[in-house]
Design an enzyme around this catalytic site. Structure first.
Site, PDB file in Angstrom:
ATOM      1  CG  ASP A 210      -2.277   3.864  -6.277  1.00  0.00           C
ATOM      2  OD1 ASP A 210      -2.046   3.140  -5.299  1.00  0.00           O
ATOM      3  OD2 ASP A 210      -2.561   3.433  -7.409  1.00  0.00           O
ATOM      4  CG  HIS A 281      -3.970   0.612  -4.984  1.00  0.00           C
ATOM      5  ND1 HIS A 281      -2.611   0.482  -4.960  1.00  0.00           N
ATOM      6  CD2 HIS A 281      -4.441  -0.459  -5.671  1.00  0.00           C
ATOM      7  CE1 HIS A 281      -2.254  -0.637  -5.617  1.00  0.00           C
ATOM      8  NE2 HIS A 281      -3.346  -1.223  -6.056  1.00  0.00           N
ATOM      9  CD  GLU A 349      -2.568  -4.641  -7.598  1.00  0.00           C
ATOM     10  OE1 GLU A 349      -1.785  -5.379  -8.196  1.00  0.00           O
ATOM     11  OE2 GLU A 349      -2.309  -3.424  -7.384  1.00  0.00           O
TER      12      GLU A 349
END
Ligand code: TNX
Length: 554
Positions: A210, A281, A349
């Site tokens: 991440d 990420h 995302e």
């Protein structure tokens, strides 16, 4: 007369509740018939296993080890030619291998039968996995002290007589742990796996990369761990009011450690599914290899850095040949380490700003006929779907991968509600349900003013337990695509292993029961009644469960 009747019914009621309390298995078995009497384990008890069964011997040893540690009694393990008789006898605990049918049931690979009476115990299954689950139930039929790590005096090691036929509802009963925002050592990962197994959960989704840290050694790209596994400091406090904590944070798993965890999980019949996040990420990877971004430096102007700030970051992987080659190389090493059929490639995302600003991306979109950046993301994911499919693997992605066109072989992990799962199933794709409103165990479980700081949300145990993973709007055919559900634990606000357990327990027990037991058996009072004994088990296992729940079962 009335009085006598009233008294009698009270007596019967209290008897039946006492009887019920003996059977407190979590997750609740499909069929459990209480019988009178009990089997008591003592020095004369022997364990019988089929001759030459390499798969069952370790299970017998696990049982013998528990009994030895807690009671001081060493049970003998004997091999027998045909221990396939389902009638308990001879003071033995028999592991019986069953091939096809037993008790008029056809046994699936996770199913088992358990019979206990005063003469002995038989546990039977068609596979080692079924036998393993039978063993978990047997341990939960014993007094909670069986989970202790030391000698427990004056305990009667009795198993209440019963017949169980058990079978899970869903094939995917998972737990996701984020080790990027905070790193947790191998010893804890193994303990987590043990506890999942106790609850008959079968998938451990390991969120390994991440923005805040890259946690898996990749031999071809050493900087991923030399640079990407370390950050200078972390955000402390809530979004509205935070500071840096001034403390460096780092950690990664070597490939040897990964292999060790995978092998350990295999013994507990748990599949480890790795997650390598793309295209978003990705800051920890970009900090290690800046050429993987769309610009030589970050969008803010400075160098890419492994960030200590939670949330979503605009710098993401650029869909260049260099990036594709890099990620293919990474995945090639990853699939060598994880025998899992599934590889999770993230997909959530991913801000599109860097792609909008990049001439390379805009040219690529024209060349490939992609109408917007969502289609570019889909182009990215499809590339890795194809790559992993060619290696005999299947991808799982967060539900954003539905946008811009779903990859042909993808399984969707539905997190922003249940709509992603519904859409996937309607398009004949498999789905795993992890909606924030029911499965995000990083949310508060009780009054935020008395709880440790959490990311937000409010998800008490009762709400978790109320979750029904198969959406009503699906036809029976479409419903087959709902593979199961998963508890997700993101760890922005969870820095220690005891805090991890505090957030997981007991809410993950509810997730385990939803995944295993049929919907028609769902009963919150019955569940919390069993939970009371389960808390005792967790206490002996030194699990830091949220004590606030103890009262609800008193
Ligand atoms: C959203 S769920 C994320 C994570 C955060 C989480 C916090 C998902 C696929 N992405 O990056 O940690 O919310 O609840």
């Amino acid at each position: 007369m009335k009085k006598i009747l009233g008294f009698l019914s009270l007596l019967i009621l209290s008897f039946s509740t006492i009887a019920q309390k003996k059977y407190t298995i979590i997750p609740k078995p499909l069929e459990l018939t209480p019988l009178a009497g009990e089997f008591v384990i003592d020095a004369k008890t022997k364990i019988v296993i089929p001759k030459g069964s390499a798969e069952i011997r370790p299970l017998a040893e696990m049982l013998a080890e528990r009994v030895a540690v807690t009671s001081g009694v060493t049970l003998s393990i004997e091999e027998s030619d045909a221990p396939s008789n389902l009638v308990p006898a001879n003071k033995a605990i028999v592991f019986a291998p069953l091939k096809a049918k037993a008790m008029n049931k056809t046994l699936g690979e996770e199913d088992y039968i358990l019979k206990a009476d005063a003469k002995g115990i038989v546990i039977a299954a068609a596979t080692g996995k079924g036998e393993f689950y039978a063993l978990q139930s047997l341990l939960q039929l014993l007094p909670p002290q069986i989970f202790s790590s030391s000698l427990e005096k004056s305990v009667k090691w009795s198993v209440p007589a019963c017949t169980i036929f058990d079978q899970p509802r869903y094939g995917h009963r998972g737990s996701m742990l984020d080790v990027s925002r905070h790193f947790f050592p191998v010893s804890f990962i193994k303990r987590h796996i043990d506890l999942l197994a106790l609850h008959k959960m079968n998938r451990f989704h390991w969120h390994l990369t991440d923005d805040q840290g890259w946690r898996i050694e990749i031999k071809k790209y050493p900087k991923l761990t030399e640079v990407g596994s370390k950050r200078k400091e972390s955000m402390k406090g809530h979004y509205n009011d935070w500071k840096f904590d001034g403390t460096p944070h780092e950690g990664f798993y070597t490939q040897e450690e990964i292999k060790e965890v995978v092998a350990y999980a295999q013994k507990k019949f748990i599949t480890v599914i790795p997650e390598i996040e793309m295209p978003g990420h990705a800051l920890a990877a970009l900090a290690s290899y800046p050429e993987l971004g769309c610009t030589p430096t970050s969008l803010k102007g400075g160098p890419y850095e492994v960030t200590g700030i939670w949330g979503v970051h605009d710098d993401v992987f650029c869909p260049t040949e260099t990036t594709f080659k890099f990620l293919e190389d990474v995945l090639t090493e990853v699939i060598e380490l994880f025998p899992s059929q599934y590889v999770h490639i993230g997909g959530d995302e991913c801000p599109k700003i860097s792609w909008q600003k990049s001439k390379f991306c805009q040219d690529l979109m024209k060349k490939e006929g992609l109408k917007d950046e969502h289609e570019l993301q889909s182009y990215f994911i499809k590339h890795f779907d194809k790559f992993l499919t060619s290696k005999g693997k299947k991808i799982i992605g967060w539900d954003e991968i539905l946008e811009g066109g779903i990859s042909p072989n993808a399984t969707i992990m539905s997190w922003r509600g249940v709509e992603g799962g519904i859409a996937a199933a309607k398009q004949n794709h498999d789905a795993i349900m992890t909606p924030t409103g029911f499965c995000y165990l990083d949310y508060y479980q009780s009054d935020p003013t008395t709880e440790p700081l959490a990311i937000g949300g409010y998800l008490p145990l009762e709400k978790v337990y109320s979750y029904e993973p198969t959406p009503k709007e699906l036809t029976p055919e479409q419903a087959k695509h709902i593979l199961g559900l998963q508890a997700n634990l993101w760890t922005e606000y969870i820095a220690t292993t005891s805090h991890v357990e505090y957030m997981l327990y007991p809410r993950i027990c509810a997730i385990a029961e939803i995944g295993w037991s049929p919907a028609k058996h769902k009963n919150y009072e019955d569940f919390t009644g069993r939970l009371k004994t389960h808390f005792e088990r967790l206490k002996y296992l030194a699990v830091n469960y949220a004590k606030s729940y103890y009262d609800i079962t008193a």
